[in-house]
Motif scaffolding. Structure first.
Motif, PDB file in Angstrom:
ATOM      1  N   HIS A  56       0.846  -1.273  -0.015  1.00  0.00           N
ATOM      2  CA  HIS A  56       0.153   0.145  -0.011  1.00  0.00           C
ATOM      3  C   HIS A  56       0.822   1.473   0.010  1.00  0.00           C
ATOM      4  CE1 HIS A  56      -3.197   2.734   0.816  1.00  0.00           C
ATOM      5  NE2 HIS A  56      -2.375   3.233   1.615  1.00  0.00           N
ATOM      6  N   LEU A  57       1.914   1.305   0.905  1.00  0.00           N
ATOM      7  CA  LEU A  57       2.730   2.384   0.687  1.00  0.00           C
ATOM      8  C   LEU A  57       3.508   2.851  -0.245  1.00  0.00           C
ATOM      9  CD1 LEU A  57       3.642   4.775   2.904  1.00  0.00           C
ATOM     10  CD2 LEU A  57       5.246   3.281   3.784  1.00  0.00           C
ATOM     11  N   GLN A  58       3.976   1.639  -1.165  1.00  0.00           N
ATOM     12  CA  GLN A  58       4.762   1.621  -2.352  1.00  0.00           C
ATOM     13  C   GLN A  58       3.922   2.199  -3.222  1.00  0.00           C
ATOM     14  OE1 GLN A  58       6.243  -2.670  -2.427  1.00  0.00           O
ATOM     15  NE2 GLN A  58       8.109  -1.983  -1.805  1.00  0.00           N
ATOM     16  N   GLN A  59       2.615   1.858  -3.247  1.00  0.00           N
ATOM     17  CA  GLN A  59       1.895   2.707  -4.342  1.00  0.00           C
ATOM     18  C   GLN A  59       1.500   3.805  -3.927  1.00  0.00           C
ATOM     19  OE1 GLN A  59       0.455   1.098  -7.306  1.00  0.00           O
ATOM     20  NE2 GLN A  59      -0.101   3.222  -7.726  1.00  0.00           N
ATOM     21  N   HIS A  60       1.402   4.253  -2.645  1.00  0.00           N
ATOM     22  CA  HIS A  60       1.145   5.710  -2.419  1.00  0.00           C
ATOM     23  C   HIS A  60       2.398   6.480  -2.706  1.00  0.00           C
ATOM     24  CE1 HIS A  60      -1.261   8.451   0.160  1.00  0.00           C
ATOM     25  NE2 HIS A  60       0.114   8.915   0.571  1.00  0.00           N
ATOM     26  N   ILE A  61       3.602   6.048  -2.620  1.00  0.00           N
ATOM     27  CA  ILE A  61       4.748   6.685  -2.841  1.00  0.00           C
ATOM     28  C   ILE A  61       4.830   6.877  -4.333  1.00  0.00           C
ATOM     29  CG2 ILE A  61       7.442   6.543  -3.087  1.00  0.00           C
ATOM     30  CD1 ILE A  61       7.099   5.279  -0.444  1.00  0.00           C
ATOM     31  N   LYS A  62       4.387   5.698  -5.298  1.00  0.00           N
ATOM     32  CA  LYS A  62       4.359   6.101  -6.580  1.00  0.00           C
ATOM     33  C   LYS A  62       3.523   7.027  -7.127  1.00  0.00           C
ATOM     34  CE  LYS A  62       3.281   3.751 -10.905  1.00  0.00           C
ATOM     35  NZ  LYS A  62       2.948   4.706 -11.566  1.00  0.00           N
ATOM     36  N   ASP A  63       2.347   6.968  -6.593  1.00  0.00           N
ATOM     37  CA  ASP A  63       1.159   8.004  -7.037  1.00  0.00           C
ATOM     38  C   ASP A  63       1.894   9.371  -6.693  1.00  0.00           C
ATOM     39  OD1 ASP A  63      -0.322   5.726  -7.512  1.00  0.00           O
ATOM     40  OD2 ASP A  63      -1.467   6.115  -5.820  1.00  0.00           O
ATOM     41  N   GLY A  64       2.384   9.729  -5.447  1.00  0.00           N
ATOM     42  CA  GLY A  64       3.036  10.820  -5.111  1.00  0.00           C
ATOM     43  C   GLY A  64       4.332  11.162  -6.065  1.00  0.00           C
ATOM     44  N   GLU A  65       4.953  10.179  -6.511  1.00  0.00           N
ATOM     45  CA  GLU A  65       6.186  10.605  -7.465  1.00  0.00           C
ATOM     46  C   GLU A  65       5.647  11.009  -8.660  1.00  0.00           C
ATOM     47  OE1 GLU A  65       8.339   6.891  -7.224  1.00  0.00           O
ATOM     48  OE2 GLU A  65       9.564   7.981  -5.422  1.00  0.00           O
ATOM     49  N   ASP A  66       4.591  10.231  -8.952  1.00  0.00           N
ATOM     50  CA  ASP A  66       3.773  10.926 -10.596  1.00  0.00           C
ATOM     51  C   ASP A  66       3.346  12.219 -10.394  1.00  0.00           C
ATOM     52  OD1 ASP A  66       4.199   8.284 -11.459  1.00  0.00           O
ATOM     53  OD2 ASP A  66       2.113   7.641 -11.214  1.00  0.00           O
ATOM     54  N   MET A  67       2.556  12.574  -9.482  1.00  0.00           N
ATOM     55  CA  MET A  67       2.136  14.032  -9.194  1.00  0.00           C
ATOM     56  C   MET A  67       3.249  14.842  -9.128  1.00  0.00           C
ATOM     57  SD  MET A  67      -0.521  15.784  -6.584  1.00  0.00           S
ATOM     58  CE  MET A  67       0.405  15.295  -5.119  1.00  0.00           C
ATOM     59  N   LEU A  68       4.426  14.509  -8.615  1.00  0.00           N
ATOM     60  CA  LEU A  68       5.841  15.339  -8.405  1.00  0.00           C
ATOM     61  C   LEU A  68       6.173  15.566  -9.794  1.00  0.00           C
ATOM     62  CD1 LEU A  68       7.362  16.771  -6.346  1.00  0.00           C
ATOM     63  CD2 LEU A  68       8.823  14.710  -6.320  1.00  0.00           C
ATOM     64  N   SER A  69       6.133  14.650 -10.364  1.00  0.00           N
ATOM     65  CA  SER A  69       6.741  14.465 -12.047  1.00  0.00           C
ATOM     66  C   SER A  69       5.782  15.418 -12.905  1.00  0.00           C
ATOM     67  CB  SER A  69       6.581  13.090 -12.652  1.00  0.00           C
ATOM     68  OG  SER A  69       7.099  13.140 -14.091  1.00  0.00           O
ATOM     69  N   SER A  70       4.468  15.572 -12.615  1.00  0.00           N
ATOM     70  CA  SER A  70       3.779  16.490 -13.220  1.00  0.00           C
ATOM     71  C   SER A  70       4.009  17.753 -12.875  1.00  0.00           C
ATOM     72  CB  SER A  70       2.049  15.987 -12.878  1.00  0.00           C
ATOM     73  OG  SER A  70       1.701  14.879 -13.503  1.00  0.00           O
ATOM     74  N   LEU A  71       4.162  17.871 -11.753  1.00  0.00           N
ATOM     75  CA  LEU A  71       4.574  19.455 -11.210  1.00  0.00           C
ATOM     76  C   LEU A  71       5.867  19.802 -11.947  1.00  0.00           C
ATOM     77  CD1 LEU A  71       3.705  19.299  -7.514  1.00  0.00           C
ATOM     78  CD2 LEU A  71       2.692  20.930  -9.197  1.00  0.00           C
ATOM     79  N   GLN A  72       6.859  18.902 -11.868  1.00  0.00           N
ATOM     80  CA  GLN A  72       8.151  19.181 -12.531  1.00  0.00           C
ATOM     81  C   GLN A  72       8.164  19.540 -14.011  1.00  0.00           C
ATOM     82  OE1 GLN A  72      10.177  15.633 -11.094  1.00  0.00           O
ATOM     83  NE2 GLN A  72      11.111  16.681  -9.539  1.00  0.00           N
ATOM     84  N   LYS A  73       7.026  18.778 -14.705  1.00  0.00           N
ATOM     85  CA  LYS A  73       6.881  19.219 -16.200  1.00  0.00           C
ATOM     86  C   LYS A  73       6.280  20.425 -16.511  1.00  0.00           C
ATOM     87  CE  LYS A  73       7.147  14.151 -17.107  1.00  0.00           C
ATOM     88  NZ  LYS A  73       6.506  13.032 -17.410  1.00  0.00           N
ATOM     89  N   MET A  74       5.546  20.844 -15.591  1.00  0.00           N
ATOM     90  CA  MET A  74       4.658  22.392 -15.706  1.00  0.00           C
ATOM     91  C   MET A  74       5.509  23.328 -16.454  1.00  0.00           C
ATOM     92  SD  MET A  74       2.400  22.464 -12.571  1.00  0.00           S
ATOM     93  CE  MET A  74       0.738  22.866 -13.172  1.00  0.00           C
ATOM     94  N   SER A  75       4.913  24.215 -17.051  1.00  0.00           N
ATOM     95  CA  SER A  75       5.747  25.363 -17.860  1.00  0.00           C
ATOM     96  C   SER A  75       4.923  26.679 -17.570  1.00  0.00           C
ATOM     97  CB  SER A  75       6.048  25.240 -19.037  1.00  0.00           C
ATOM     98  OG  SER A  75       4.702  25.339 -19.884  1.00  0.00           O
ATOM     99  N   LEU A  76       5.873  27.646 -17.231  1.00  0.00           N
ATOM    100  CA  LEU A  76       5.195  29.090 -17.226  1.00  0.00           C
ATOM    101  C   LEU A  76       4.784  29.473 -18.489  1.00  0.00           C
ATOM    102  CD1 LEU A  76       7.788  30.323 -14.296  1.00  0.00           C
ATOM    103  CD2 LEU A  76       5.360  29.495 -14.133  1.00  0.00           C
ATOM    104  N   HIS A  77       3.733  30.377 -18.227  1.00  0.00           N
ATOM    105  CA  HIS A  77       3.200  30.802 -19.500  1.00  0.00           C
ATOM    106  C   HIS A  77       3.361  32.508 -19.550  1.00  0.00           C
ATOM    107  CE1 HIS A  77       2.018  27.207 -21.573  1.00  0.00           C
ATOM    108  NE2 HIS A  77       1.766  26.849 -20.388  1.00  0.00           N
TER     109      HIS A  77
END
Length: 77
Positions: A56-77
């Motif tokens: 459960h915790l490993q999946q939770h960490i993966k989900d958090g890492e996916d969201m972190l990746s989404s934040l890192q890929k954001m660009s400013l306009h």
């Protein structure tokens, strides 16, 4: 703030027209801290061998890492 609260806030901001720079930085920092805490908890669980909680915790960490990746890929306009 819990990961579910961070995810809810992230989704809410995206749905309401986007995330500004300050909100993105805040979410990023909160999420990094939460992931660090979960990784520490994961290492403790690995020592006790509780496989159900580990999974459960490993999946939770993966989900958090996916969201972190989404934040890192954001660009400013």
């Amino acid at each position: 703030m819990s990961c579910s609260s961070i995810k809810h806030r992230f989704d809410q901001l995206q749905a309401s027209g986007g995330i500004d720079f300050n909100a993105a930085v805040s979410l990023y920092n909160e999420l990094k801290g939460s992931l660090d805490a979960h990784r520490l908890e994961l290492s403790e669980l690995q020592q006790t061998g509780d496989s159900a909680q580990l999974s459960h915790l490993q999946q939770h960490i993966k989900d958090g890492e996916d969201m972190l990746s989404s934040l890192q890929k954001m660009s400013l306009h």
